[in-house]
Design a protein around this motif. Structure first.
Motif, PDB file in Angstrom:
ATOM      1  N   ARG A 166     -49.599  -5.653  25.959  1.00 50.60           N
ATOM      2  CA  ARG A 166     -48.231  -6.196  26.031  1.00 50.60           C
ATOM      3  C   ARG A 166     -48.246  -7.624  26.532  1.00 50.60           C
ATOM      4  N   ARG A 167     -47.108  -8.274  26.328  1.00 53.27           N
ATOM      5  CA  ARG A 167     -46.950  -9.625  26.846  1.00 53.27           C
ATOM      6  C   ARG A 167     -46.733  -9.535  28.359  1.00 53.27           C
ATOM      7  N   PRO A 168     -47.556 -10.232  29.167  1.00 53.52           N
ATOM      8  CA  PRO A 168     -47.407 -10.108  30.624  1.00 53.52           C
ATOM      9  C   PRO A 168     -46.132 -10.779  31.140  1.00 53.52           C
ATOM     10  N   ARG A 169     -45.640 -10.261  32.268  1.00 52.65           N
ATOM     11  CA  ARG A 169     -44.460 -10.859  32.907  1.00 52.65           C
ATOM     12  C   ARG A 169     -44.868 -12.038  33.771  1.00 52.65           C
ATOM     13  N   ARG A 170     -43.891 -12.892  34.051  1.00 51.50           N
ATOM     14  CA  ARG A 170     -44.152 -14.046  34.913  1.00 51.50           C
ATOM     15  C   ARG A 170     -44.120 -13.620  36.376  1.00 51.50           C
ATOM     16  N   PHE A 171     -44.848 -14.323  37.207  1.00 49.11           N
ATOM     17  CA  PHE A 171     -44.771 -14.099  38.648  1.00 49.11           C
ATOM     18  C   PHE A 171     -45.364 -15.331  39.337  1.00 49.11           C
ATOM     19  N   PRO A 172     -45.051 -15.544  40.611  1.00 45.85           N
ATOM     20  CA  PRO A 172     -45.598 -16.717  41.309  1.00 45.85           C
ATOM     21  C   PRO A 172     -47.102 -16.537  41.506  1.00 45.85           C
TER      22      PRO A 172
ATOM     23  N   LEU B  22     -59.417 -17.821  19.116  1.00 43.93           N
ATOM     24  CA  LEU B  22     -59.468 -18.748  20.246  1.00 43.93           C
ATOM     25  C   LEU B  22     -58.320 -18.468  21.213  1.00 43.93           C
ATOM     26  N   MET B  23     -57.112 -18.330  20.654  1.00 44.24           N
ATOM     27  CA  MET B  23     -55.947 -18.093  21.507  1.00 44.24           C
ATOM     28  C   MET B  23     -56.061 -16.751  22.232  1.00 44.24           C
ATOM     29  N   PHE B  24     -56.548 -15.718  21.537  1.00 42.06           N
ATOM     30  CA  PHE B  24     -56.678 -14.414  22.195  1.00 42.06           C
ATOM     31  C   PHE B  24     -57.650 -14.523  23.365  1.00 42.06           C
TER      32      PHE B  24
ATOM     33  N   PRO C 198     -49.290 -10.330  21.584  1.00 37.78           N
ATOM     34  CA  PRO C 198     -48.026 -11.048  21.353  1.00 37.78           C
ATOM     35  C   PRO C 198     -48.122 -12.546  21.644  1.00 37.78           C
ATOM     36  N   ASP C 199     -48.748 -12.893  22.759  1.00 38.77           N
ATOM     37  CA  ASP C 199     -48.871 -14.318  23.085  1.00 38.77           C
ATOM     38  C   ASP C 199     -49.824 -15.019  22.116  1.00 38.77           C
ATOM     39  N   ALA C 200     -50.939 -14.355  21.767  1.00 44.32           N
ATOM     40  CA  ALA C 200     -51.903 -14.981  20.839  1.00 44.32           C
ATOM     41  C   ALA C 200     -51.245 -15.261  19.489  1.00 44.32           C
TER      42      ALA C 200
END
Lengths: 217, 197
Positions: free
Chosen positions: A15-21, B51-53, B60-62
């Motif tokens: 999954r896409r990770p969440r943001r955090f400080p 590369l991005m992965f 999803p981000d890659a």
């Protein structure tokens, strides 16, 4: 330690990770987790659906670009030939994309009920290819000169109203959710489930050596 | 569509490029040019994604960052540019896009693209072993139980429950083990001279 743990769990679940400080220790942990996760066999291979989908988006962009320029340049001729050579399967896919429900909604032109021509920049300061941000009170946006023509576009994201920033001198980026717009207002990229409307254009002219936009009085 | 992508992937480069002398898979040579925009895309999309992965560790981000790289280079890129120029431009753009990604998400650069360092691996993706070697070194340097938990979770995609069963311990203990193992691995990666960040 909740932040890094969640981040790592997101990576492990794809999954896409969440943001955090993030502090220094966290940054090292995230780096190690990314290295390890990327070492999983097969993880560097993109989904075929993504590869085809992105190809279709790029083909559509290119087609729209060609339509905007009536006089064919050498590059367009080369690309046109390449498109023709790619075969029937791709042609069908592109037509479907263009006709599909995912096509971005048109932004139209902002015409206020009672408007005035508001000066934004001296014409000499806006040479061919230049882009300038402006803030005219009720409206903020960008003016630019391309192909000898002046154009102006709203600088407010059509998602939730955040103020767009100029990126790489040619695209507009929303700082809130990272949506990306072309200078002519088209949506280039966003992460929302539904379609995102294009940015409204703003009427623009050059008078007495000054670039002016038409906004509410 | 799947059939089309596969059938177009290799012949999409220059028409008369020579066979690779070493018998390795065909690679485009830096001085040649691409036949079309499609050729640029198909020859590079897998490389940019990989590369991005390797820099973000999730699909999803890659995918988003790969899309952004190609949408950015679409207009200014001339098809008359050589393969080397196109790839250099793609890598430079990828570096900028990745830096912006970290700035916008976590506020600091977790990983970065060193264009010079990745250029060789980019041209010969089959020989891309820098990351694999780093991970091998890191795992080898860990105590056996730490190594096992990271192998199971990260490389073999085991759930916490599966990992607990494999290691004959509790779910709670797996969480603790994984966290400690990752902290130690992070120190090793940080001190590794070959870790690109």
């Amino acid at each position: 330690m909740k932040g890094p743990r969640r981040f790592v769990e997101s990576l492990l679940r794809g999954r896409r990770p969440r943001r955090f400080p993030v502090d220094d220790t966290d940054a090292d942990i995230l780096r190690a987790a990314i290295e390890l996760r990327a070492a999983r066999p097969g993880s560097g291979t993109p989904n075929e659906e993504f590869v085809v989908g992105l190809y279709q988006r790029l083909a559509q962009e290119r087609r729209e670009e060609a339509e905007r320029r009536p006089v064919a340049t050498r590059r367009q001729i080369v690309l046109g030939g390449a498109l023709a050579a790619t075969g029937v399967a791709v042609g069908v896919a592109i037509d479907r994309t263009l006709a599909g429900p995912g096509a971005p909604a048109g932004g139209g032109t902002l015409i206020p009920d009672a408007g005035v021509w508001h000066p934004v920049v001296a014409a000499a300061e806006l040479p061919e290819g230049a882009v300038r941000a402006f803030d005219a009170g009720s409206v903020n946006g960008f003016v630019y000169r391309s192909g000898g023509r002046l154009r102006a576009i709203s600088g407010t994201c059509t998602h939730q109203g955040c103020r767009l920033g100029l990126e790489a001198g040619m695209r507009l980026r929303c700082p809130c959710h990272r949506a990306l717009f072309a200078l002519d207002g088209r949506v280039l990229h966003h992460r929302f489930p539904g379609p995102l409307p294009a940015l409204p254009r703003i009427a623009v002219r050059q008078a007495d050596g000054v670039v002016q936009v038409y906004i509410s009085a | 569509m799947r059939r089309w992508i596969q059938s177009r992937h290799k012949p999409s480069g220059p028409a008369d490029r020579p066979q690779h002398e070493t018998g390795a898979p065909l690679h485009l040579v830096q001085g040649e040019t691409y036949a079309s925009w499609e050729a640029i895309y198909l020859d590079n999309v897998h490389r940019i994604y990989r590369l991005m992965f390797s820099k973000v560790g999730n699909r999803p981000d890659a995918e988003d960052l790969t899309a952004e790289v190609f949408l950015t280079v679409l207009r200014p890129l001339r098809t008359t540019a050589t393969v080397g120029e196109v790839r250099a431009y793609l890598l430079t753009t990828a570096r900028t896009v990745l830096a912006a990604h970290w700035r916008h998400t976590l506020g600091r650069e977790i990983t970065a693209i060193d264009v010079e360092q990745v250029a060789t691996e980019y041209d010969h993706p089959a020989e891309n072993t820098r990351s694999a070697q780093l991970v091998e070194r890191v795992l080898a340097a860990l105590p056996v139980r730490y190594r096992r938990v990271l192998e199971l979770r990260f490389l073999r995609a085991c759930s916490i429950g599966e990992t607990a069963a494999e290691l004959q311990t509790s779910v709670g203990n797996v969480k603790v083990l994984q966290h400690r193992a990752l902290r130690l691995a992070a120190e090793i990666v940080r001190d590794d001279p070959d870790a690109a960040g």
